[in-house]
Each structure stands twice: as C-alpha cells, then as structure tokens.
Write a protein that holds these residues in place. Structure first.
Motif, PDB file in Angstrom:
ATOM      1  N   GLY A  64      67.934  50.102  17.245  1.00 33.88           N
ATOM      2  CA  GLY A  64      66.588  50.140  17.003  1.00 33.88           C
ATOM      3  C   GLY A  64      67.221  51.081  15.417  1.00 33.88           C
ATOM      4  O   GLY A  64      67.805  51.273  14.501  1.00 33.88           O
ATOM      5  N   ASP A 102      63.078  43.882  12.285  1.00 33.29           N
ATOM      6  CA  ASP A 102      63.996  43.858  13.225  1.00 33.29           C
ATOM      7  C   ASP A 102      64.151  41.879  14.465  1.00 33.29           C
ATOM      8  O   ASP A 102      63.525  41.829  15.383  1.00 33.29           O
ATOM      9  N   GLU A 145      56.184  54.013  16.922  1.00 31.23           N
ATOM     10  CA  GLU A 145      55.509  53.396  16.737  1.00 31.23           C
ATOM     11  C   GLU A 145      53.997  52.870  16.570  1.00 31.23           C
ATOM     12  O   GLU A 145      53.598  53.749  17.481  1.00 31.23           O
ATOM     13  N   ILE A 192      56.681  52.368  11.561  1.00 35.32           N
ATOM     14  CA  ILE A 192      57.308  53.517  12.400  1.00 35.32           C
ATOM     15  C   ILE A 192      56.816  54.667  11.546  1.00 35.32           C
ATOM     16  O   ILE A 192      56.728  54.924  10.310  1.00 35.32           O
ATOM     17  N   VAL A 249      61.047  48.798   9.402  1.00 33.84           N
ATOM     18  CA  VAL A 249      62.028  48.048   9.887  1.00 33.84           C
ATOM     19  C   VAL A 249      61.697  46.691  10.303  1.00 33.84           C
ATOM     20  O   VAL A 249      61.285  46.046  10.667  1.00 33.84           O
ATOM     21  N   THR A 271      63.751  50.281  19.188  1.00 38.08           N
ATOM     22  CA  THR A 271      62.345  49.283  18.138  1.00 38.08           C
ATOM     23  C   THR A 271      62.441  47.734  18.930  1.00 38.08           C
ATOM     24  O   THR A 271      62.155  46.936  18.997  1.00 38.08           O
ATOM     25  N   ARG A 291      58.357  46.298  11.867  1.00 40.79           N
ATOM     26  CA  ARG A 291      58.027  47.322  13.112  1.00 40.79           C
ATOM     27  C   ARG A 291      57.603  48.440  12.402  1.00 40.79           C
ATOM     28  O   ARG A 291      58.268  48.902  11.631  1.00 40.79           O
ATOM     29  N   PHE A 325      52.754  46.911  14.247  1.00 38.58           N
ATOM     30  CA  PHE A 325      53.670  46.077  13.877  1.00 38.58           C
ATOM     31  C   PHE A 325      53.147  44.705  14.057  1.00 38.58           C
ATOM     32  O   PHE A 325      52.043  44.774  13.397  1.00 38.58           O
ATOM     33  N   ALA A 383      67.447  45.649  15.027  1.00 44.33           N
ATOM     34  CA  ALA A 383      67.081  45.760  13.615  1.00 44.33           C
ATOM     35  C   ALA A 383      68.369  45.759  12.703  1.00 44.33           C
ATOM     36  O   ALA A 383      69.367  46.354  12.421  1.00 44.33           O
TER      37      ALA A 383
END
Length: 589
Positions: A236, A274, A292, A282, A272, A256, A280, A295, A260
């Motif tokens: 992640g 992912d 988080e 964060i 990110v 995640t 995602r 998403f 990532a």
C-alpha cells in the motif's frame, strides 16, 4: 480531425539488434542460407506478464540478471567476443515529463525530446540512448533524471535539447522504478530495496546519502514538504519523513488492499492508483495516521495518477485515461474518459493537456480543458512491437506486429536504415529464402512477400492457416506453427497460390524449425515435438521432449535443438536420435 505525428523508423527492441549484429557476422560466410532469431528466444514477456503484470519494471526485473550482463557497464565494452556496434532501442513508452512545451519521454531505451508547442504537430528535437527501457523521467534545471530499471539512475544533460547526453549515473541496489527531484536530492523508488536518497549537487557524480527499506516493492513516489509518499505494491501507501535526507524515517502507512502502483499528492490528500482496486483517496493531514476517505473503481488497472485542480487523471491500462472529479474527496466521480489505444501506464498534466505514456501506442496528448469531454489532439508514435528478425547479406527482414514486414539495410551496422515495408496485419515470424520472405501473420495466416527489390517488397500470395505464429521453409514447402491447429504443411510450388497438403496436431504450436526430414515444433505446454515430414502430405510424430516451461520458439543447428522455453529459459536438446530427444543442457535466462 486528422491526426498528425512524426514519421519515425520502425522500432525493434535493443536486444533484437544485439542478436541481429551477431547474426550478420555469423551469416556472412554463408550468404545462401536463411536464418531467423526471435525476440521470444531472448526475453519472453508474455509469460512474465502472466506471472506478475503489476508494472513494466516488475516484469523486466524478473529477467534483469540477463540484461545486466549486456547493459550494466556504461561504456558498452566487449564481452564474450561480442561487441555492440549499433542498435535500435525504440520500444514501449512508459514515462513522460513536461517542462514548458517540451516533452521528455521514454521510447524504449531512448530518452526522446519533442516540442509540443503545437500539440497536433509535435517536432522531434533530439534523443539519447540509456542502457535499458525508461520507466520514469523527471526534469530539473538543465538535467533529466531517468529511472532506468536495473541500470539505476541516469543523469542526462538537456541544456541543448537537440543534443542531450548522459553525464552521470548511480547504480541503485535493486530496480529504479521512479525518481523525483527536490532541491539537491533525487529520491528513487528502488523496487525491493525501498527508498534511496541521492545527492545530485554535482550531477556528474551522484552520491547516495540515505535509504530506507520499506518492504515489498517501491514502484512510485511523490513529495510534499518534508514527506515522501511511496506507492509500495501490495504493502500500500508508505509515508516517509525526509526532513533529514540522510536518515529517512517511516512515520505512517495505509494498506490500500490492492497493489499500489502510483501516487500523487495534493494539499492534505494522497491519491493512489491501486491497480484493480482503482483510485484510492487517502487523507494524510496526519502523516502518522493516514486514513482512506474515498475511492473510485476505474474499471481496469489503475497504473498512474496525476492531480490538477479538482481532478485526478488516471492511466487505467486498457481503458485509457479516466478523469475523476475529486472536489469532494469522499465521493470522487468520473466525469470523462478517453481510450488512448493501447496500455496507459502513466500520465502527467500540464496546463490544459494530459500527456499519457501509452506503451506501444507511444505518447498521447489529450486536451482536458473540458474534463467531461477529453480529446486527443496529438501524439508521438514511437513505433511498435517486433517479434522476429531474419538476416541475409546486408538486409534484415523484421516481423513488426503493427507495421508488417520491414526491410532494414544493415550494411553499416551502427546506422541501420529502414528502406522498405510491406504492410501485413500482424507479423509474428519471418524467414527468407531466395527472393521471398515468408511471414507468419497471425490471423492472416502465411503471407508470401517478394523481396527481390528490398526497397519495394510486394505480397505475391497467401494461405489462411488459422493463426500463424511461426514459419520455416525447406525446399518447396512451408511449415507453419499454427497455434491450436498445430503444424500445417504448405506447398509453395505455386507461390501465387500456396496450398495446404498436410497437417499434424502437435498441440499449441508456437515455433517451428526444419532440418532434413524433420520438423521440430515448439508446442508450448507439451514441449518439443519431432515430426517426420519426409512425406509432407502425411507428417508423423516420431518423438518428443516435454520441457520444463512453455516452449515458445526453436532453432536447430547440427544435432541440437535450442528451445526458448519461457520461464524455463533456454533448453538444449540433443536430437541426433529424433525418436528419442534428450536434454543435455540449459541456461536460466
């Protein structure tokens, strides 16, 4: 709108040309023989991608020990009686940086520089060669810093965009996937080795001042203030305090759940990419406890991400560029998308343009001034994928999956020049005999090309076999490795109207070689099959050897068959007794 692009030569991978030069030397004493060598016999990308397709750097990492022996030295010195005198190193586009209207991007092992003042009509300014495929590039001042996989960090002087040249390098411990420059330091996401901090005060002599092992695979990073955000594969997001660059410290992380692959930072948020887990968002306002907050499922493989104003731009592999409104971080929403055509790996945004590194489709420039209706306005086509090359005399005949059969004048090996091309649909393999090239052309079967005039090759006949992947010619017959349809035998006595006269179901046939009365078939899952073709109308299997991997290509010399066996490497099979082939050697590539 009519698309504009820079006309460029075709682009075999660098390793093909290394082999091509060796072939020229070896064949010069035997001008009447035909020979071919496949890129698959050197590097089998497809099996590696099946094993782990997280990122181009990861795929190449699996085979880096072989490339290191070829490319690691900066002076390209002699090794094992082979001297590199010239190569085409064009290839996939994975990375791009933009400064003012100038784009710096990877074209295989070339750092290309092009002026995009008029994005619809880019102008090539210059390029320079680095040891391996470029995975990331960033520009600071008069220098471009290139993350070059197992070749580490390369420092390129770009003060003259028409004459860029390497001035320094640093051999990282693992696999340089990404580099970002801040002040006098280059921060490198170095694969399994984690984060390396390099002092670039003297660009010609970069020096490591710090590093931190963060576990898993550091694939991308972004910098915000005193913090480095690292996309760390299955581990992640990692947050590293670099207020003291010589002693980087991990202060926080967030798993995640996906893989990532890229990260961008904006104010209090890290974004990110992912992989299958999409984008995602964060909250990193408290670096020691990232959370988080939102998403968005982008639909394919989120590879790269850039953020501009209230939008996140995601390079989403096969579905291209996705434009996500992140004005409300807890509820990101897609507002637009554009299919870039191939495999979108990374993206940066400058002004109203998104620049997408799209692997075999090159660099694509997308107008995102209206985020809900992005439009491509220009591109730089770096060429495409070469599958095989055959050499006779001063000419190389290249099976280029997108451009067809291309003829290259290699009379001066250091400056190979394309002189002709015949546009077949999906050239997989090629052999040349007398004045004809025989191309295994995927779904279009076997194509017969008259190359008596190398500058104007012309198709004179074809036979639709099914899905032709490999071809060999002996006398009046072509032997086609035809995937699920096995070995097909084609009578060439009338080149304008070739006809099938026999076949044998070998299993999944990918490559074929013929010696005397025998056809040797690389049959992927079932290894090497030996077929008696003394009567071409009734071929019969008389022996086989089940290799450890996936047999992809085969060449025969004397009493030995050399099999490119996917992850099984190179297998050497003694076929002096065709009924009882035996492995006598192997090399883990």
């Amino acid at each position: 709108m009519k698309e504009n692009k820079i006309k460029k030569p075709i682009s075999p991978y660098s390793y093909v040309l290394i082999s091509l030069i060796v072939l020229i030397n070896s064949l010069s004493a035997q001008p009447n023989r035909y020979e071919a060598i496949s890129t698959q016999s050197l590097h089998n990308f497809s099996d590696l991608q099946n094993l782990n397709s997280d990122r181009p750097g990861i795929d190449l990492f699996r085979q880096s020990h072989l490339r290191k022996s070829i490319f690691r030295s900066s002076d390209m010195s002699d090794s094992l009686n082979v001297r590199l005198v010239g190569r085409w190193a064009n290839g996939p586009c994975y990375a791009v940086a933009v400064q003012d209207s100038i784009a710096y991007f990877g074209n295989g092992a070339y750092l290309e520089i092009a002026d995009f003042s008029d994005p619809a009509s880019p102008v090539e300014l210059g390029k320079t060669l680095v040891p391996g495929p470029i995975l990331y590039v960033t520009v600071s001042g008069n220098y471009a810093y290139v993350a070059d996989g197992d070749a580490g960090l390369r420092v390129i002087d770009v003060s003259s965009t028409s004459n860029p040249y390497e001035v320094g390098f640093f051999a990282t411990e693992s696999y340089a996937n990404c580099v970002v420059v801040n002040n006098n330091y280059a921060y490198i996401a170095d694969g399994w080795h984690g984060l390396q901090v390099i002092d670039i005060t003297i660009p010609t002599s970069p020096q490591e001042v710090g590093f931190i092992d963060i576990g898993d695979n550091a694939s991308s990073l972004a910098i915000s203030g005193n913090y480095v955000y690292i996309a760390n594969g299955d581990a992640g997001l990692k947050i590293i305090d670099v207020s003291n660059p010589s002693i980087p410290q991990e202060v926080g992380f967030f798993n995640t759940k996906g893989n990532a692959r890229s990260v961008a930072g904006s104010s209090n948020y890290a974004y990110v990419a992912d992989k299958y887990n999409g984008l995602r968002v964060i909250d990193v306002s408290n670096p020691s406890s990232p959370q988080e907050v939102g998403f968005f499922d982008t639909g394919n493989e989120a590879n790269g991400v850039a953020v501009s104003d209230n939008y996140a731009f995601v390079a989403d592999m096969y579905t291209g560029l996705r434009v996500i409104d992140v004005s409300s971080p807890s509820a990101p929403q897609e507002v637009g998308f554009f299919d870039t055509g191939n495999k979108a790996y990374s993206v940066i945004v400058k002004d109203d343009y998104a620049y997408v590194a799209d692997s075999d489709a090159g660099l694509r420039v997308i107008d995102v001034s209206n985020p809900s209706a992005p439009q491509e306005i220009g591109f730089f086509d770096k060429g495409s994928n070469v599958n095989e090359v055959a050499v006779i005399g001063n000419y190389a005949y290249v099976a280029n999956e997108s451009a067809g059969l291309c003829v290259i004048d290699v009379s001066s090996p250091s400056t190979p020049l394309e002189i002709g091309c015949c546009d077949t649909r999906a050239a997989q393999s090629v052999v040349v005999s007398s004045n004809y090239a025989y191309v295994a052309d995927g779904h279009d079967g076997l194509r017969v090309i008259d190359v008596s005039n190398p500058s104007a090759p012309q198709e004179v006949g074809f036979f639709d076999t099914g899905y032709a992947q490999g071809v060999a010619v002996n006398g009046n017959y072509a032997y086609v490795a035809d995937s699920d349809a096995g070995l097909r035998v084609i009578d060439l006595s009338n080149l304008s109207n070739p006809q099938e006269v026999g076949f044998f179901d070998t299993g999944y046939a990918q490559g074929v070689a013929v010696s005397g009365n025998y056809a040797f078939v690389a049959a992927k899952y079932t290894g090497l099959r030996v077929i008696d073709v003394s009567n071409p109308g009734t071929p019969l299997e008389i022996g086989f050897y089940d290799t450890d991997g996936y047999a992809k290509a085969v060449k025969v010399h004397g009493n030995y068959a050399y099999v490119a066996d996917g992850l099984g490497g190179l297998r050497v099979i003694d076929v002096s007794s065709p009924e009882n082939p035996q492995e006598v050697g192997s090399f883990d590539t």
